[in-house]
Design a protein around this motif. Sequence first.
Motif, short mmCIF file in Angstrom:
data_model
loop_
_atom_site.label_atom_id
_atom_site.label_comp_id
_atom_site.label_asym_id
_atom_site.label_seq_id
_atom_site.Cartn_x
_atom_site.Cartn_y
_atom_site.Cartn_z
N VAL A 8 29.35 18.16 51.79
CA VAL A 8 30.70 17.94 52.28
C VAL A 8 31.06 16.47 52.07
N CYS A 9 32.26 16.22 51.62
CA CYS A 9 32.71 14.83 51.45
C CYS A 9 32.90 14.20 52.83
N PRO A 10 32.24 13.08 53.12
CA PRO A 10 32.39 12.43 54.42
C PRO A 10 33.79 11.85 54.63
N ALA A 11 34.54 11.67 53.56
CA ALA A 11 35.89 11.11 53.69
C ALA A 11 36.92 12.18 54.02
N CYS A 12 36.92 13.28 53.27
CA CYS A 12 37.98 14.29 53.45
C CYS A 12 37.48 15.65 53.92
N GLY A 13 36.19 15.90 53.83
CA GLY A 13 35.65 17.17 54.29
C GLY A 13 35.66 18.28 53.26
N SER A 48 31.92 11.53 42.45
CA SER A 48 33.10 11.40 43.31
C SER A 48 33.58 12.76 43.80
N CYS A 49 34.39 12.70 44.84
CA CYS A 49 35.01 13.89 45.42
C CYS A 49 36.23 14.28 44.57
N VAL A 50 36.33 15.53 44.20
CA VAL A 50 37.44 15.99 43.39
C VAL A 50 38.76 15.87 44.16
N SER A 51 38.72 16.07 45.46
CA SER A 51 39.95 16.07 46.26
C SER A 51 40.48 14.67 46.54
N CYS A 52 39.66 13.83 47.16
CA CYS A 52 40.15 12.51 47.59
C CYS A 52 39.82 11.41 46.59
N LYS A 53 39.01 11.72 45.58
CA LYS A 53 38.66 10.77 44.51
C LYS A 53 37.74 9.64 44.94
ZN LIG Z 1 36.81 13.79 49.60
#
Ligand SMILES: [Zn+2]
Length: 95
Positions: A8-13, A48-53
């Motif tokens: 899980v991305c710690p920034a956006c989930g 990187s996270c695909v959603s929040c980059k």
């Molecule tokens: Zn993210």
Amino acid sequence: MPSSLLEVCPACGRRQFTAETILWPELLDDWKLSPGEVDYINLQQGFSCVSCKNNLRSMTLAAAVTRAFGFDGSLEHLCARNSAIRQLTVIEMNP
Ligand SMILES: [Zn+2]
């Protein structure tokens, strides 16, 4: 790239990540990096996270902030649920 690096991305989930090679051959020749150093930098800056980059470095900082608040969710959710965090100032040296 290890697919189990993060679930899980710690920034956006969100749960979708990408990995790119960011160091190019000429730079590798100039810097004379070892294979381990190349892998480390590509992981740190290219995963990187695909959603929040956010890259791995930024995601790690997001995880540090949520843990400092004893929060088990993403930084996005922490900010949405905790008005006190909106009063904080964050110094970002590499925007
Ligand atoms: Zn993210």
